[in-house]
Structure formats: structure tokens, C-alpha cells
Design a protein around this motif. Structure first.
Motif, PDB file in Angstrom:
ATOM      1  N   LEU A   1      54.774  35.549  35.530  1.00  0.00           N
ATOM      2  CA  LEU A   1      54.118  35.802  36.806  1.00  0.00           C
ATOM      3  C   LEU A   1      52.674  36.266  36.596  1.00  0.00           C
ATOM      4  CD1 LEU A   1      56.952  37.753  38.670  1.00  0.00           C
ATOM      5  CD2 LEU A   1      56.416  35.317  38.849  1.00  0.00           C
ATOM      6  N   ASN A   2      51.815  35.837  37.532  1.00  0.00           N
ATOM      7  CA  ASN A   2      50.422  36.276  37.563  1.00  0.00           C
ATOM      8  C   ASN A   2      50.178  37.021  38.871  1.00  0.00           C
ATOM      9  OD1 ASN A   2      49.420  34.795  35.114  1.00  0.00           O
ATOM     10  ND2 ASN A   2      50.075  33.033  36.328  1.00  0.00           N
ATOM     11  N   PHE A   3      49.753  38.267  38.763  1.00  0.00           N
ATOM     12  CA  PHE A   3      49.497  39.102  39.937  1.00  0.00           C
ATOM     13  C   PHE A   3      47.988  39.232  40.114  1.00  0.00           C
ATOM     14  CE2 PHE A   3      53.646  40.219  38.345  1.00  0.00           C
ATOM     15  CZ  PHE A   3      54.420  40.287  39.501  1.00  0.00           C
ATOM     16  N   SER A   4      47.476  38.690  41.194  1.00  0.00           N
ATOM     17  CA  SER A   4      46.036  38.651  41.409  1.00  0.00           C
ATOM     18  C   SER A   4      45.496  40.042  41.713  1.00  0.00           C
ATOM     19  CB  SER A   4      45.704  37.721  42.578  1.00  0.00           C
ATOM     20  OG  SER A   4      46.013  38.355  43.803  1.00  0.00           O
ATOM     21  N   GLY A   5      44.162  40.118  41.831  1.00  0.00           N
ATOM     22  CA  GLY A   5      43.528  41.383  42.169  1.00  0.00           C
ATOM     23  C   GLY A   5      43.872  41.888  43.549  1.00  0.00           C
TER      24      GLY A   5
ATOM     25  N   VAL B   1      50.866  38.884  33.877  1.00  0.00           N
ATOM     26  CA  VAL B   1      49.401  39.006  33.832  1.00  0.00           C
ATOM     27  C   VAL B   1      48.941  39.634  35.138  1.00  0.00           C
ATOM     28  CG1 VAL B   1      47.203  37.794  33.621  1.00  0.00           C
ATOM     29  CG2 VAL B   1      49.196  36.972  32.342  1.00  0.00           C
ATOM     30  N   PHE B   2      48.091  40.655  35.044  1.00  0.00           N
ATOM     31  CA  PHE B   2      47.597  41.343  36.222  1.00  0.00           C
ATOM     32  C   PHE B   2      46.091  41.144  36.370  1.00  0.00           C
ATOM     33  CE2 PHE B   2      51.546  43.477  35.359  1.00  0.00           C
ATOM     34  CZ  PHE B   2      52.081  43.691  36.625  1.00  0.00           C
ATOM     35  N   GLY B   3      45.660  40.911  37.611  1.00  0.00           N
ATOM     36  CA  GLY B   3      44.247  40.800  37.908  1.00  0.00           C
ATOM     37  C   GLY B   3      43.734  39.378  37.891  1.00  0.00           C
ATOM     38  N   SER B   4      42.578  39.208  38.519  1.00  0.00           N
ATOM     39  CA  SER B   4      41.879  37.927  38.536  1.00  0.00           C
ATOM     40  C   SER B   4      40.605  38.073  37.716  1.00  0.00           C
ATOM     41  CB  SER B   4      41.523  37.536  39.979  1.00  0.00           C
ATOM     42  OG  SER B   4      42.632  37.690  40.839  1.00  0.00           O
ATOM     43  N   THR B   5      39.999  36.966  37.362  1.00  0.00           N
ATOM     44  CA  THR B   5      38.786  37.009  36.561  1.00  0.00           C
ATOM     45  C   THR B   5      37.708  37.855  37.216  1.00  0.00           C
ATOM     46  OG1 THR B   5      39.294  34.816  35.669  1.00  0.00           O
ATOM     47  CG2 THR B   5      37.034  35.603  35.435  1.00  0.00           C
TER      48      THR B   5
ATOM     49  N   GLU C   1      39.907  42.891  39.560  1.00  0.00           N
ATOM     50  CA  GLU C   1      40.920  43.597  38.776  1.00  0.00           C
ATOM     51  C   GLU C   1      42.075  44.055  39.670  1.00  0.00           C
ATOM     52  OE1 GLU C   1      40.333  43.499  35.702  1.00  0.00           O
ATOM     53  OE2 GLU C   1      38.159  43.318  35.547  1.00  0.00           O
ATOM     54  N   ALA C   2      43.283  44.050  39.116  1.00  0.00           N
ATOM     55  CA  ALA C   2      44.429  44.658  39.784  1.00  0.00           C
ATOM     56  C   ALA C   2      44.527  46.106  39.315  1.00  0.00           C
ATOM     57  CB  ALA C   2      45.711  43.899  39.453  1.00  0.00           C
ATOM     58  N   THR C   3      44.427  47.056  40.231  1.00  0.00           N
ATOM     59  CA  THR C   3      44.402  48.466  39.869  1.00  0.00           C
ATOM     60  C   THR C   3      45.564  49.206  40.527  1.00  0.00           C
ATOM     61  OG1 THR C   3      42.955  49.032  41.734  1.00  0.00           O
ATOM     62  CG2 THR C   3      41.888  48.412  39.662  1.00  0.00           C
ATOM     63  N   GLY C   4      45.873  50.375  39.980  1.00  0.00           N
ATOM     64  CA  GLY C   4      46.910  51.224  40.555  1.00  0.00           C
ATOM     65  C   GLY C   4      48.317  50.704  40.363  1.00  0.00           C
TER      66      GLY C   4
ATOM     67  N   ARG D   1      45.132  43.191  32.180  1.00  0.00           N
ATOM     68  CA  ARG D   1      43.868  42.674  32.709  1.00  0.00           C
ATOM     69  C   ARG D   1      43.760  41.204  32.344  1.00  0.00           C
ATOM     70  NH1 ARG D   1      37.702  43.583  30.847  1.00  0.00           N
ATOM     71  NH2 ARG D   1      36.710  43.027  32.829  1.00  0.00           N
ATOM     72  N   ASN D   2      43.407  40.373  33.313  1.00  0.00           N
ATOM     73  CA  ASN D   2      43.331  38.929  33.092  1.00  0.00           C
ATOM     74  C   ASN D   2      42.141  38.542  32.231  1.00  0.00           C
ATOM     75  OD1 ASN D   2      43.995  36.211  33.371  1.00  0.00           O
ATOM     76  ND2 ASN D   2      42.784  35.981  35.231  1.00  0.00           N
ATOM     77  N   ASN D   3      41.039  39.261  32.390  1.00  0.00           N
ATOM     78  CA  ASN D   3      39.812  38.924  31.675  1.00  0.00           C
ATOM     79  C   ASN D   3      39.865  39.475  30.258  1.00  0.00           C
ATOM     80  OD1 ASN D   3      37.147  38.540  30.799  1.00  0.00           O
ATOM     81  ND2 ASN D   3      36.352  38.792  32.887  1.00  0.00           N
ATOM     82  N   SER D   4      39.811  38.596  29.265  1.00  0.00           N
ATOM     83  CA  SER D   4      39.928  39.030  27.875  1.00  0.00           C
ATOM     84  C   SER D   4      38.599  39.458  27.281  1.00  0.00           C
ATOM     85  CB  SER D   4      40.521  37.907  27.009  1.00  0.00           C
ATOM     86  OG  SER D   4      39.693  36.767  27.052  1.00  0.00           O
ATOM     87  N   GLY D   5      37.503  39.258  27.990  1.00  0.00           N
ATOM     88  CA  GLY D   5      36.194  39.662  27.495  1.00  0.00           C
ATOM     89  C   GLY D   5      35.786  41.010  28.040  1.00  0.00           C
ATOM     90  N   THR D   6      34.534  41.367  27.833  1.00  0.00           N
ATOM     91  CA  THR D   6      34.042  42.660  28.293  1.00  0.00           C
ATOM     92  C   THR D   6      33.265  42.532  29.598  1.00  0.00           C
ATOM     93  OG1 THR D   6      32.059  42.384  26.922  1.00  0.00           O
ATOM     94  CG2 THR D   6      33.901  43.604  25.970  1.00  0.00           C
ATOM     95  N   THR D   7      33.505  41.441  30.330  1.00  0.00           N
ATOM     96  CA  THR D   7      32.848  41.241  31.615  1.00  0.00           C
ATOM     97  C   THR D   7      33.107  42.440  32.524  1.00  0.00           C
ATOM     98  OG1 THR D   7      33.145  38.868  31.406  1.00  0.00           O
ATOM     99  CG2 THR D   7      32.631  39.701  33.584  1.00  0.00           C
TER     100      THR D   7
END
Length: 349
Positions: free
Chosen positions: A89-93, A110-114, A117-120, A135-141
Motif C-alpha cells: 500500500l501507498n499512503f499519500s500525503g 510507503v507513506f507520503g508523496s514526492t 509528506e505524510a505526517t503524524g 517517506r516516499n522521497n529517497s533524496g534530501t528534497t
């Protein structure tokens, strides 16, 4: 005071004997036989009660929901079977503040969108067989986003923070690596990773009262603090040369001596294993003193690992929502009545 879950739960019990029913609650309760239909019908903030059994779902979830299963330990789900979501499952922001309890996830999460972010997120009493990506984004964006993610009393494999911060990981059995954590907190966990690098890119983190029971290598990690942990081998840092710091740790215990009973491999989770600390086990203190007991060495005076704290890991990981422990139905009707006994249990808060 306990929250009352009985209305949707009893509805679930009654309907469940005919077929597996999923209940969506927000003031009133609706039942569904299909998980996707339940998710689609739920409004943001609703609670979804999922019975024992296997369920698939469309991979993308885009609303805040509270997911409640019946648990995953065999001894507490003998009557119903465990709640198993079989798809990744992918849970968007848009899923901020979602909570999860008592569910066995066969796939990855997977949590969050590029760009969102999915928080809390709060996850407890769950098992995740695939990777858990906070966190979906694997970089330091966007720098190091505050995820405010809480993971407790669960059984997990690899955990990817992907440069997220403000993550609390407490009283979990962890059988994989910690990847790209920054300024995060780990307390009273058992680490049993069969990997060269348990810590991969973990910086400025706090490790307190944990048990490092198997592999404990590290790479690209620094400036972490280790306090009152138990290490099966050597510690993660050299007090003279490392950027890591620490105190009160016990090392060189030997992986065979950490837990009470391991029926197979220590780095493979089993419900048959007893993850209590092994009686009589000793190790070496940081000052070189040998023969030091590993019992009662946590900062709070309890044991390191999942069975420490004043509220230790609950064997069975029973969810707070009431669940069926046993069902007895008479074989025949007597005087027009059929005897049915359902024993229900819920964990104390």
C-alpha cells in the motif's frame, strides 16, 4: 477512560459469522464485504474495523483513516484468524494522522508523496513483512522534514526514513536495517538484523535501552548517542575515534545468550520464540569490567529491549479494540434456544 468500540464491534461479530464483514464507523456503522468498497465509502477521519482473514486493496490510499484489525499473534486470533492485508500500500500525503493497529501487512508500506509528506502517522501492534518506508522521497528534497511518525510494539523488517526526522521507534522487534534516519529516537527495541549494516546513513540519532541481538554493522552514520544498550558483540563506537558517543552500555554478550528461547535463526521472527532476556546472561561494561548482568540495566531500572519500561511489550500484541478470543456454539437447540458463548478481550490502555 476507555473508548467504547462495542457498537461497531458487535455488529462485526454478528455479521461475521455469515461472512467476513468490514465495518466503517463515524457515528453510525456501515458494513462491507470488500475492503476497497469500505475505503471508498469512508470519510476522512473514519475508523475501519477489519476482521480476521486475508484482504486485498487498491495500492493507493489518499485520505486519513484509522485502521483496526484483530491482531496477528496466533494465541490471540485463534477464533477469528489474524487480519491480513495482502497487497502493498501507498499512503499519500493526504493521509496525515492516520493510525494503524492489529494488522498483518504482507507487502510493503510507503507513506507520503514526492511533494507532500505524510505526517503524524501512528502504527502499533502490527507486523510488516515488506519494507516500511516512512517517506516516499529517497533524496534530501525539502531538507529533513518533520514526519512525527510513531512506531511501537510491532514486528518489522527494513525501515526507510529517507532523511525524515522526528521519528519515535519504541518496543519493536526489528529484523532489518535502519536506513537514512536523522535526529530520531530509538528506545527499548530488539534489533535482530541479518545484514552487514544495521545502521545505514543514520545520523544524530538517540539509541537508549535497546538490545542489539545480532548483526550490528554501520555505514555512513555518525554523531549518534548510545546509552544503556545491550550489544551481543562490540559496540558501535570507539570512545576515542568515533563521532558517536555513549555510556552505560554492555557489550560482548554473544548472540546465543541474549534471548530465552530461539527455536530457529535469531534473525528470523517466529511466534514460537521467547524474546525475554536470558536468565544469567552477562557481558562486559564500557570500563572493561566483565561478568556484568544484562538485567535491570536500562535507564529506568528495567531491562533493555521490548520487555522493559513500566508498560512492556504485550505478548500477543492485542489491539485496544475488543476482539474475539473464543467462540463456543452448542450443537443443538434446547427449548428453542441455541447456546452461543463469545469471549471478547481488549488490551488495557
Amino acid at each position: 477512560m476507555k473508548k467504547l468500540y462495542f457498537l461497531p464491534f458487535l455488529f462485526l461479530v454478528i455479521a461475521g459469522f455469515a461472512q467476513k464483514q468490514i465495518v466503517v464507523q463515524n457515528g453510525t456503522a456501515q458494513s462491507f464485504s470488500d475492503l476497497n468498497a469500505a475505503i471508498a465509502a469512508a470519510n476522512a477521519g473514519d475508523t475501519i474495523y477489519i476482521p480476521g482473514g486475508g484482504f486485498s486493496a487498491s495500492p493507493n490510499i489518499d485520505k486519513t483513516l484509522h485502521w483496526r484489525g484483530v491482531g496477528h499473534y496466533p494465541d490471540s486470533t485463534a477464533a477469528t484468524g489474524f487480519t491480513n492485508i495482502t497487497t502493498g500500500l501507498n499512503f499519500s500525503g493526504n493521509c496525515d494522522n492516520s493510525t494503524f493497529e492489529g494488522i498483518y501487512f504482507s507487502g510493503s508500506l510507503v507513506f507520503g508523496s514526492t511533494d507532500n509528506e505524510a505526517t503524524g502517522i501512528v502504527m502499533k501492534h502490527c507486523r510488516v513483512v515488506g519494507n516500511l518506508s516512512m517517506r516516499n522521497n529517497s533524496g534530501t528534497t525539502n531538507g529533513f522534514p518533520d514526519l512525527d511518525f510513531k512506531l511501537s510494539e510491532s514486528v518489522v523488517q527494513n525501515i526507510y526514513a529517507n532523511y525524515g526526522t522526528n521519528i519515535r521507534v519504541e518496543k519493536n522487534l526489528i529484523f532489518g536495517s535502519l536506513i537514512y534516519f536523522y535526529q530520531c529516537y530509538f528506545n527499548h527495541n530488539d534489533f535482530c538484523a541479518n545484514t552487514s549494516y544495521l545502521l545505514n546513513g543514520c545520523n544524530n540519532c538517540q539509541f537508549i535501552n535497546n538490545v542489539f541481538a545480532y548483526s550490528q554493522g554501520q555505514t555512513n552514520s555518525g554523531n549518534c548517542n548510545f546509552q544503556n544498550n545491550v550489544f551481543q558483540g562490540g559496540m558501535f563506537y570507539d570512545p576515542v575515534t568515533s563521532t558517536h558517543t555513549g555510556s552505560g552500555n554492555i557489550h560482548s554478550v554473544g548472540w546465543q545468550n541474549v534471548f530465552t528461547t530461539i527455536s530457529g535463526s535469531i534473525y528470523t521472527f517466529s511466534y514460537d520464540n521467547n524474546y525475554q532476556l536470558k536468565t544469567g546472561t552477562t557481558g562486559t561494561a564500557e570500563d572493561g569490567t566483565s561478568g556484568v548482568s544484562i538485567f535491570g540495566t536500562a535507564t529506568d531500572g528495567t531491562n533493555a529491549g521490548i520487555y522493559g519500561t513500566s508498560l512492556p511489550y504485550k505478548e500477543g500484541a492485542v489491539p485496544y479494540a475488543p476482539h474475539i478470543r473464543s467462540v463456543n456454539i452448542d450443537n443443538e437447540v434446547v427449548s428453542g434456544n441455541l447456546g452461543v458463548q463469545i469471549i471478547v478481550a481488549a488490551q488495557e490502555r
